[in-house]
Design an enzyme around this catalytic site. Structure first.
Site, PDB file in Angstrom:
ATOM      1  N   SER A 174      12.624   7.069  16.449  1.00 12.83           N
ATOM      2  CA  SER A 174      11.985   5.722  15.798  1.00 12.83           C
ATOM      3  C   SER A 174      12.662   4.311  16.136  1.00 12.83           C
ATOM      4  O   SER A 174      13.825   4.627  16.219  1.00 12.83           O
ATOM      5  CB  SER A 174      11.457   5.768  14.408  1.00 12.83           C
ATOM      6  OG  SER A 174      12.441   5.722  13.832  1.00 12.83           O
TER       7      SER A 174
ATOM      8  N   ARG B 104      -2.354  12.238   9.979  1.00 10.39           N
ATOM      9  CA  ARG B 104      -1.120  12.855  10.147  1.00 10.39           C
ATOM     10  C   ARG B 104      -0.915  14.100   9.549  1.00 10.39           C
ATOM     11  O   ARG B 104      -1.275  14.038   7.965  1.00 10.39           O
ATOM     12  CB  ARG B 104       0.076  12.120  10.007  1.00 10.39           C
ATOM     13  CG  ARG B 104       0.360  11.358  11.207  1.00 10.39           C
ATOM     14  CD  ARG B 104       1.552  10.777  11.303  1.00 10.39           C
ATOM     15  NE  ARG B 104       1.453  10.009  12.605  1.00 10.39           N
ATOM     16  CZ  ARG B 104       2.196   8.961  12.981  1.00 10.39           C
ATOM     17  NH1 ARG B 104       3.083   8.459  12.245  1.00 10.39           N
ATOM     18  NH2 ARG B 104       1.768   8.452  14.227  1.00 10.39           N
TER      19      ARG B 104
ATOM     20  N   ARG C 154      13.451   2.231  14.208  1.00  9.51           N
ATOM     21  CA  ARG C 154      14.351   1.577  12.928  1.00  9.51           C
ATOM     22  C   ARG C 154      15.239   0.728  13.345  1.00  9.51           C
ATOM     23  O   ARG C 154      16.500   1.049  13.768  1.00  9.51           O
ATOM     24  CB  ARG C 154      14.858   2.874  12.500  1.00  9.51           C
ATOM     25  CG  ARG C 154      15.257   2.770  10.834  1.00  9.51           C
ATOM     26  CD  ARG C 154      15.567   4.226  10.471  1.00  9.51           C
ATOM     27  NE  ARG C 154      14.308   5.104  10.574  1.00  9.51           N
ATOM     28  CZ  ARG C 154      14.453   6.285  10.558  1.00  9.51           C
ATOM     29  NH1 ARG C 154      15.504   6.908  10.562  1.00  9.51           N
ATOM     30  NH2 ARG C 154      13.519   7.269  10.833  1.00  9.51           N
TER      31      ARG C 154
ATOM     32  N   ASP D  82       3.463  -0.750  11.470  1.00  7.35           N
ATOM     33  CA  ASP D  82       3.166   0.610  10.985  1.00  7.35           C
ATOM     34  C   ASP D  82       2.397   1.349  12.006  1.00  7.35           C
ATOM     35  O   ASP D  82       1.774   0.826  13.072  1.00  7.35           O
ATOM     36  CB  ASP D  82       2.171   0.334   9.764  1.00  7.35           C
ATOM     37  CG  ASP D  82       1.860   1.658   8.913  1.00  7.35           C
ATOM     38  OD1 ASP D  82       2.493   2.038   8.091  1.00  7.35           O
ATOM     39  OD2 ASP D  82       0.921   2.417   9.676  1.00  7.35           O
TER      40      ASP D  82
ATOM     41  N   ASP E 216       0.862  -1.268  -0.048  1.00 12.70           N
ATOM     42  CA  ASP E 216       0.031  -0.112  -0.144  1.00 12.70           C
ATOM     43  C   ASP E 216       0.893   1.199   0.101  1.00 12.70           C
ATOM     44  O   ASP E 216       0.564   2.336  -0.533  1.00 12.70           O
ATOM     45  CB  ASP E 216      -0.817   0.067   1.241  1.00 12.70           C
ATOM     46  CG  ASP E 216      -0.225  -0.207   2.679  1.00 12.70           C
ATOM     47  OD1 ASP E 216       0.974  -0.205   2.380  1.00 12.70           O
ATOM     48  OD2 ASP E 216      -0.888  -0.306   3.584  1.00 12.70           O
ATOM     49  N   HIS E 217       1.867   1.091   0.586  1.00 12.96           N
ATOM     50  CA  HIS E 217       2.840   2.612   0.749  1.00 12.96           C
ATOM     51  C   HIS E 217       3.489   2.982  -0.333  1.00 12.96           C
ATOM     52  O   HIS E 217       3.917   4.251  -0.327  1.00 12.96           O
ATOM     53  CB  HIS E 217       3.986   2.152   2.037  1.00 12.96           C
ATOM     54  CG  HIS E 217       3.319   2.575   3.136  1.00 12.96           C
ATOM     55  ND1 HIS E 217       2.284   1.689   3.571  1.00 12.96           N
ATOM     56  CD2 HIS E 217       3.607   3.346   4.134  1.00 12.96           C
ATOM     57  CE1 HIS E 217       1.764   2.268   4.889  1.00 12.96           C
ATOM     58  NE2 HIS E 217       2.708   3.175   5.189  1.00 12.96           N
TER      59      HIS E 217
HETATM   60 FE1  F3S Z   1      -1.070   4.618   4.669  1.00 12.52          FE
HETATM   61 FE2  F3S Z   1      -1.531   6.890   5.746  1.00 12.52          FE
HETATM   62 FE3  F3S Z   1      -2.504   4.930   6.820  1.00 12.52          FE
HETATM   63  S1  F3S Z   1       0.455   5.987   5.235  1.00 12.52           S
HETATM   64  S2  F3S Z   1      -1.297   3.165   6.569  1.00 12.52           S
HETATM   65  S3  F3S Z   1      -2.992   5.456   4.788  1.00 12.52           S
HETATM   66  S4  F3S Z   1      -1.579   6.742   7.886  1.00 12.52           S
END
Ligand code: F3S
Length: 753
Positions: A642, A447, A644, A165, A100-101
Site C-alpha cells: 500500500s 470487502r 502508506r 480511501d 466515518d472510520h
Molecule cells: Fe467505510 Fe467500508 Fe466504505 S470502511 S468507506 S464503509 S468500504
C-alpha cells in the site's frame, strides 16, 4: 459551454469547467486522431500540459490537475499535518474531510456515536479546527460515509477527484473519475502540485438487457469480480457502456464503481445518462444536470472508441450472486450456492446479516430491503439472524425514517447502526461468537477478507446484494434460495417471498436530517488548530531540514534488509494505526518487520557506536541523538504494497538520508523523494552482495544530477580497501529541488513565498 455552474452547493467560487474540458480535448484529439474512451476524455481534459504530455495508455505518467480532494478521518490526520507543515494559508484545491472510520458499532447508532465522540475527541477537534483554518469542508461524525456524502453533494459528470480511501471510485456512479490514493498524493494536490498517474489501460464492459426480479446492480459487480478476479482490474479503468446502462439507477452504478476496488481497478466509470440527471435533480443540483446534458458529447465514449480489454454482460440473464468467503472474487450464483456451502463445509447457520455501508445504502437499496422485510412481517415472521442496518449518510437515514423503511427494518429485527463505516472496517464490538469460532455472516458491503469485519479469522464473511442479505437473514441459514425456496409463516404455512421492489429516488425528495456539515469560516486567520502537546495520537510536524549542501561521509548502515520489504514491513499497520497522526510515536514501528541480513532476524540490528544489538527504531533514534545520519540497504522491489506515506516519513524523521536498493516499488520511491530522502538503486544489482551490514559508506550528494549515476564509497568493516559502487536514481530537476529544500512541501512553500 461558458456558463458558470458551481461544482457543489456547499462552496462558492469553484466552477465546473466544461469549456476547458472541450479545449483540452481538442488539443488531444488533434494529437491522437482517433476516437476516445470516456476515461481518456476525463483524464486528458485534466492534464497539466495537454500539448506536450505523452499519452500512451499503460505506459506514460500523466500529470493531472484534479478538481477535488476528499479524505476520511483516519487518513486525513497525517495528510493535514503534512499540509500544515508547508505553512500555506489555504488548500489550493477544494477539499473535504469526512468522519466515518473511527466509529465503533456496539449497541446502536446514537449511543455508539456518543461513545466515539468522546474516545476520538482530540482527533475530531484537530480535524475540525484544521479544516476551518485551511479552508476545508468538514463533515462531522454522524454525517455519513465519505463516498455517500461525495455522491450526494460533490461528484459531477466529467470531474476528476482523488480520495484517501480505496472505495473513492464510488463517485463513478455520477460519471466522475474518483481515484483512491495515499495521503502523500492528497497533500500534493492540496498544495497545488500536479498529481501523477500512470495512464491506465481501459477495460470496456458492455451491458445489454435489463435487470429484473432479484438481480441488482450489486450482482453485476459480483459477477465481474468472479470473471476478472481480485487482480483483474490492476492498472485499468473499468468503463461501462452499452444499452443496459440506462436501466440502472445512479446509486446502483455507484455500487458497481465502488466495488471495482475489489478487482484492483484504478477506478470505474459510467457515461452521463438519464438516471444521473434524475439523481442530480433529486439532490438539488438541477443546474449541474442541465449543464452536463448540454455537454454530454464529452461525457461518454466516442463512437468506435477502442478498449484494451472487453467484457459483455447480458443483464436479462444475470443471476443474483453471493461472493466469498474470505475473498470478494469467489463468485457463486444463488442457484449453485447451497451446493457450494455443502461442498466446502462452510458453516450453514447464518449468524449475522448486515446491510448498508458506503457500497449499498441508497434509497433504492433500503426500499427494496424494506419491501422484503414487510413481506416477511405480513406473514408474521422476522429475522432469525442478528440483523444490522448501516445508513450511508444522515440524509439517507433521515429520509428512510420519514418514509417508513427504517421502522419496517427495525420491526423486522434490525439494529440501526451509526451512519459510518462500523463493521465494514472492523469497528465492531461483536459479542455473539467467540474469537476463533467458525461462523458465517453475510453483508451488502464490499470487502470480506479474513478478519476484516470482526477480527475473527474463523468468520466466513460473504458479500451479496442487500436483497439477498435480508432474505438469508430471514431464513437464518445459507441454505436458502429466495428465488425457488419457500419459508413457513407464523402458522406454519409455506410461502414464497415476493421479489423485492422499491423506488429509486424518494418521491418527496430527500430529507437532509441533522445539520452535520461545518463550512470553513469567513475569517480563518484567528482559528487555532487544536493539538495538545501531550497528545499521543497527534503531533504537529516541523518542516524537515534542508540539505546541508555537502557530501555525506562515514554513514552507518542501519539495516541491510534481505528479501521482501513491503510498506507493511517498513511501517506496520494493526495497532500502530492509532498513532497515524503522531509521527514520532508511529516511528517506533519503523522497519520492525524487515529481515536483517546480518542475522536473519527482524527488528534486531547492531548499533555501531555501542556494539549492542537493539531494535531498529531504537538504534535509529540513538544515531539521531548523536547527530549521525544513516542509510538502509534493501533488496528487490523495496516498498511494494500500500502507498502508506508513513513508510517514507518515518526514516526521514529518524535521521535517514538514503535508501539504497536493488529496485523500488515506484510509489514508495516517489514518496521517499517527496520527503527529501535519496532513493538510489545499484547500477549493477549484484553489488548488493558486496556490502556488509557493518560497512560504512560515503554518499557524494553534491554529484546529484539528472540522468547521472551517483557514487557511493564503501569502507569495509573488515579493514579491506575502500571501493566505489555506482548507484542509479530517477530524480528529475524539480525532484532534485525537493532533496535540496528538504522535501516537496518545503519546495512548494518556498515557491508560494
Ligand atoms: Fe467505510 Fe467500508 Fe466504505 S470502511 S468507506 S464503509 S468500504
Amino acid at each position: 459551454l461558458t456558463k458558470k455552474v458551481e461544482m457543489t452547493n456547499w462552496e462558492k467560487g469553484h466552477y465546473i469547467n466544461y469549456a476547458k474540458m472541450s479545449e483540452n480535448l481538442d488539443i488531444v484529439r488533434k494529437r491522437l486522431n482517433r476516437p476516445l474512451t470516456y476515461t481518456e476524455k476525463i483524464l486528458y481534459s485534466h492534464l497539466d500540459d495537454p500539448h506536450h504530455q505523452e499519452l500512451e495508455r499503460g505506459v506514460s505518467y500523466l500529470r493531472l490537475r484534479p478538481d477535488r480532494v476528499a479524505c476520511q478521518d483516519a487518513t486525513a490526520q497525517m495528510a493535514i499535518l503534512q499540509f500544515m507543515s508547508a505553512g500555506m494559508p489555504s488548500v489550493a484545491t477544494p477539499s473535504t474531510v469526512h468522519c466515518d472510520h473511527l466509529i465503533e458499532a456496539q449497541i446502536g447508532g446514537e449511543k455508539d456515536l456518543e461513545r466515539a465522540q468522546s474516545i476520538n475527541k482530540e482527533v475530531y477537534d484537530f480535524l475540525a479546527t484544521a479544516c476551518a483554518k485551511y479552508n476545508i469542508g468538514f463533515w462531522r461524525p454522524g454525517s455519513g460515509i465519505i463516498h455517500q456524502i461525495i455522491l450526494e453533494n460533490y461528484a459531477f459528470p466529467g470531474g476528476l477527484m482523488i480520495g484517501t480511501d480505496s472505495h473513492t471510485p464510488n463517485g463513478g456512479g455520477l460519471g466522475m473519475a474518483c481515484i483512491g490514493v495515499g495521503g502523500a498524493d492528497a497533500v500534493d494536490v492540496m498544495a497545488d502540485l500536479p498529481w501523477e498517474l500512470k495512464a491506465p489501460r481501459v477495460h470496456g464492459i458492455r451491458l445489454t438487457g435489463k435487470l429484473s426480479g432479484w438481480a441488482t446492480p450489486k450482482d453485476i459487480i459480483l459477477k465481474v469480480a468472479g470473471e476478472l478476479t481480485v487482480k483483474g482490474g490492476t492498472g485499468k479503468i473499468m468503463e461501462y457502456h452499452g444499452p443496459g446502462v440506462d436501466s440502472l439507477s445512479c446509486t446502483g452504478m455507484a455500487t458497481i464503481c465502488n466495488m471495482g476496488a475489489e478487482i484492483g481497478a484504478t477506478t470505474s466509470l459510467f457515461p452521463y445518462g438519464p438516471s444521473m440527471e434524475a439523481y442530480l435533480n433529486a439532490t438539488k443540483r438541477s443546474e449541474i444536470a442541465q449543464f452536463a446534458k448540454a455537454n454530454q458529447n464529452n461525457l461518454r465514449e466516442d463512437e468506435g472508441a477502442e478498449y484494451d480489454e472487453f467484457l459483455e454482460i447480458n443483464l436479462s440473464e444475470l443471476e443474483p450472486h453471493i461472493n466469498g468467503p474470505f475473498t470478494p472474487d469467489l463468485a457463486t450464483p444463488i442457484s449453485k450456492f447451497k451446493d457450494a456451502v455443502k461442498a466446502n463445509g462452510w458453516p450453514e447457520e447464518l449468524k449475522v446479516g448486515l446491510i448498508g455501508s458506503c457500497t449499498n445504502s441508497s434509497y433504492e437499496d433500503m426500499s427494496r430491503a424494506a419491501s422484503i422485510a414487510q413481506d416477511a412481517l405480513d406473514h408474521g415472521i422476522k429475522a432469525k439472524s442478528v440483523f444490522t442496518v448501516t445508513p450511508g449518510s444522515e440524509q439517507i437515514r433521515a429520509t428512510i425514517e420519514r418514509d417508513g423503511q427504517l421502522k419496517t427494518l427495525e420491526d423486522f429485527g434490525g439494529m440501526v447502526l451509526a451512519n459510518a463505516c462500523g463493521p465494514c472496517i472492523g469497528q465492531w464490538d461483536r459479542r455473539d461468537v467467540k474469537k476463533g469460532e467458525a461462523n458465517s455472516i453475510i453483508s451488502s458491503y464490499n470487502r470480506n477478507f479474513t478478519g476484516r469485519n470482526d477480527a475473527n479469522p474463523a468468520t466466513h464473511s460473504f458479500v451479496a446484494s442487500p436483497d439477498l442479505v435480508v432474505a438469508m437473514t430471514l431464513a437464518g441459514t445459507l441454505n436458502f434460495n429466495p428465488l425457488t425456496d419457500t419459508l413457513k409463516d407464523k402458522d406454519g404455512k409455506e410461502f414464497k417471498l415476493t421479489p423485492p421492489s422499491g423506488d429509486g429516488l424518494p418521491k418527496n425528495g430527500y430529507d437532509a436530517g441533522r445539520d452535520t456539515y461545518q463550512a470553513p469560516p469567513a475569517d480563518r486567520s484567528s482559528v487555532k488548530v487544536a493539538v495538545s502537546p501531550t497528545s499521543d495520537r497527534l503531533q504537529v510536524l516541523e518542516p524537515f531540514n534542508a540539505w546541508d549542501g555537502k557530501d555525506a561521509t562515514g554513514l552507518p548502515i542501519l539495516i541491510k534488509a534481505q528479501g521482501k520489504t513491503t510498506t507493511d514491513h517498513i511501517s506496520m499497520a494493526g495497532p500502530w494505526l492509532k498513532y497515524r497522526g503522531h509521527l514520532d510515536n508511529i516511528s517506533n514501528n519503523m522497519l520492525i518487520g524487515a529481515i536483517n541480513s546480518a542475522n536473519g532476524e527482524a527488528n534486531k540490528v547492531k548499533n555501531y557506536t555501542t556494539n549492542e544489538w537493539n531494535g531498529v527504531p531504537d538504534t535509529a533514534r540513538d544515531y539521531k541523538k548523536k547527530g549521525i545520519r544513516w542509510v538502509v540497504i534493501g533488496d528487490w522491489n523495496y516498498g511494494e504494497g500500500s502507498s502508506r506515506e508513513h513508510a517514507a516519513l518515518e526514516p526521514r524523521h529518524l535521521g535517514g538520508l538514503a535508501i539504497i536498493t536493488r529496485s523500488f516499488a515506484r510509489i514508495h520511491e516517489t514518496n521517499l523523494k517527496k520527503q527529501g530522502m535519496l532513493p538510489l538503486t545499484f547500477s549493477d544489482p549484484a553489488d548488493y552482495e558486496k556490502i556488509q551490514p557493518d560497512d560504512k559508506v560515503d554518499l557524494l550528494c553534491t554529484e546529484l544530477a539528472v540522468g547521472k549515476p551517483f557514487t557511493m564509497k564503501v569502507h569495509p568493516a573488515n579493514g579491506d580497501a575502500s571501493f566505489d559502487i555506482k548507484l542509479a536514481h530517477t530524480f528529475n530537476e524539480p525532484q532534485i529541488e525537493w532533496f535540496k529544500n528538504g522535501s516537496a512541501l518545503n519546495t512548494m512553500a518556498k515557491a508560494k513565498k
